[in-house]
Design an enzyme around this catalytic site. Sequence first.
Site, PDB file in Angstrom:
ATOM      1  N   SER A  27      38.869  35.608  47.992  1.00  0.00           N
ATOM      2  CA  SER A  27      40.371  35.861  47.909  1.00  0.00           C
ATOM      3  C   SER A  27      40.334  34.614  49.480  1.00  0.00           C
ATOM      4  CB  SER A  27      40.210  37.054  48.381  1.00  0.00           C
ATOM      5  OG  SER A  27      40.057  38.175  47.729  1.00  0.00           O
ATOM      6  N   ARG A 127      43.688  39.442  30.072  1.00  0.00           N
ATOM      7  CA  ARG A 127      44.052  40.046  30.862  1.00  0.00           C
ATOM      8  C   ARG A 127      45.565  40.036  31.051  1.00  0.00           C
ATOM      9  NH1 ARG A 127      40.155  38.717  35.864  1.00  0.00           N
ATOM     10  NH2 ARG A 127      41.697  41.211  36.768  1.00  0.00           N
ATOM     11  N   SER A 173      49.530  45.612  43.378  1.00  0.00           N
ATOM     12  CA  SER A 173      48.366  44.324  43.206  1.00  0.00           C
ATOM     13  C   SER A 173      48.881  42.876  44.063  1.00  0.00           C
ATOM     14  CB  SER A 173      48.425  44.357  41.747  1.00  0.00           C
ATOM     15  OG  SER A 173      48.482  42.063  41.671  1.00  0.00           O
ATOM     16  N   ASP A 322      37.564  46.470  44.235  1.00  0.00           N
ATOM     17  CA  ASP A 322      36.452  46.001  43.255  1.00  0.00           C
ATOM     18  C   ASP A 322      35.011  46.624  43.594  1.00  0.00           C
ATOM     19  OD1 ASP A 322      38.492  44.187  42.524  1.00  0.00           O
ATOM     20  OD2 ASP A 322      37.779  42.441  43.911  1.00  0.00           O
ATOM     21  N   ARG A 395      30.898  42.069  38.609  1.00  0.00           N
ATOM     22  CA  ARG A 395      30.923  42.803  39.042  1.00  0.00           C
ATOM     23  C   ARG A 395      30.229  43.741  38.494  1.00  0.00           C
ATOM     24  NH1 ARG A 395      32.812  41.437  43.707  1.00  0.00           N
ATOM     25  NH2 ARG A 395      34.693  40.405  43.375  1.00  0.00           N
TER      26      ARG A 395
HETATM   27  C1  S3P Z   1      42.323  40.100  44.259  1.00  0.00           C
HETATM   28  C2  S3P Z   1      43.317  40.804  44.980  1.00  0.00           C
HETATM   29  C3  S3P Z   1      42.460  41.974  43.525  1.00  0.00           C
HETATM   30  C4  S3P Z   1      40.933  41.918  43.196  1.00  0.00           C
HETATM   31  C5  S3P Z   1      40.401  41.222  42.728  1.00  0.00           C
HETATM   32  C6  S3P Z   1      41.246  39.028  43.547  1.00  0.00           C
HETATM   33  C7  S3P Z   1      43.400  38.654  45.552  1.00  0.00           C
HETATM   34  O1  S3P Z   1      43.231  41.987  41.949  1.00  0.00           O
HETATM   35  O2  S3P Z   1      40.473  43.249  41.950  1.00  0.00           O
HETATM   36  O3  S3P Z   1      39.225  40.440  42.571  1.00  0.00           O
HETATM   37  O4  S3P Z   1      43.054  37.971  45.849  1.00  0.00           O
HETATM   38  O5  S3P Z   1      44.283  38.241  45.559  1.00  0.00           O
HETATM   39  P1  S3P Z   1      44.863  42.773  42.131  1.00  0.00           P
HETATM   40  O6  S3P Z   1      45.384  41.872  42.965  1.00  0.00           O
HETATM   41  O7  S3P Z   1      44.724  42.011  40.551  1.00  0.00           O
HETATM   42  O8  S3P Z   1      44.559  43.913  42.434  1.00  0.00           O
END
Ligand code: S3P
Length: 436
Positions: A27, A127, A173, A322, A395
């Site tokens: 991230s 998605r 999110s 995650d 994962r």
């Molecule tokens: C992420 C946010 C999460 C996470 C993804 C990475 C990010 O997703 O599951 O692996 O880097 O902002 P969501 O924002 O859909 O919850």
Amino acid sequence: MTSGTVSRTVSGAQKLRGELRVPGDKSITHRALMFNALASGRSRVDGFLDAADTRSTIACLRALGAVIEEEPDGSVTVEGHGRSGMREPSDVLDCGNAGTTMRLLAGVVSGLKGLYVLTGDGSLRRRTMARIVQPLNALGARVNARAAGKFPPLVVEGSQIIGGQKLITDVASAQVKSALLLAGLAADGPTTVVQPAQTRDHTERLLTAMGADIEIQGNALTVTPPNRDLEAVDVSVPGDISTAAGWIIAATVHPDAELLLRGVGVNATRSGIIDVLRSMGADIEFSGEHIVGGEPVADLFVRSAVLHGVEIGSELIPRAIDELPLIALAGACADGETVICDAEELRVKESDRIATTSTVLRAFGAELEERRDGFRIVGGASLRPATVDSASDHRVAMLGAIAGLLVDGDTTVTGADAVSVSYPDFWSDLSRISGV
Ligand code: S3P
């Protein structure tokens, strides 16, 4: 049906020992590259994750005009020329498997001039994008998507983002929040985003360090557009706790284990797995805590422990999203029942992770009920080796391999190459700590 052609065999480990430095946080790597490309000036990003997902971000940013160079010491330099230096690409932007790349970039380009088409691989094109298309359009963006605004490809026609609005999002999110804040940076007035629960806060931290004005009041964030470009900043990326999670679970569940994981990011919006495991009885020690690139980091020493079942839901879920498949594995190895609820977001990840996790854990002999929003797991079943498929989800591939380390005999993971999305060295690190 199996995904990919690469299979890997994992043998149950006699013991787990050693020290690992897990790869950089996915991230934070996406954000460090993207925000510096949007900034004005030159920056250095070290410890970044070099994997398929972050390579997709680099390729998209280059297509938008950023100069990104890989240095011999393994770092990258990013030369950004500000918002006005970004150019309309001559081809589609391929985000590969990366939801973060697509959703955050959609926020960035919606306030630029030009036409942008964002696409991805088969998994990403299934998605949901409605969660960003609708709120971005409410801000005056012009974003369209296949299937009446639901799925990629996305088509973005740059437009003036309209400030002075408050958007209440219905999913917790970080990707949605970040897309809206990034669009808000280009608005003609402040934008407020209200999220239903706290989500990972890397965007707020880094944009603030780059000079953006973001006011945070509980779950409401207000971005006031700057009258100049973001300032480029050097970023040292901490180790990814989502990647460390596999080793943390393995060392906790295995009866003869001691692992030291160095330089792991332990930001409280990400470290729900530590809280859950400790409440189950895990033995995880933090040392050498310090701040790297505005993010808390620690070395984690993990050793074998006896786990008890737990019930988790609500605000903990976004802090461990995650890692929930691995927590389900811990539940299968614990005494008593483990219930994970409020986790319906797992259904819209790289695979439907409620379904794929259930399939994998059942193949190992776990007793588990799949629910609309999570799982009920009856711990203590004796697990046996299995043949499991990754469903092209990194994962899920790692979940199968970690479970394989914990049972006697040989487990086969098909579609094993999926790990390259976030952890290309996963298999060699697995060999190192299990001594095979
Ligand atoms: C992420 C946010 C999460 C996470 C993804 C990475 C990010 O997703 O599951 O692996 O880097 O902002 P969501 O924002 O859909 O919850």
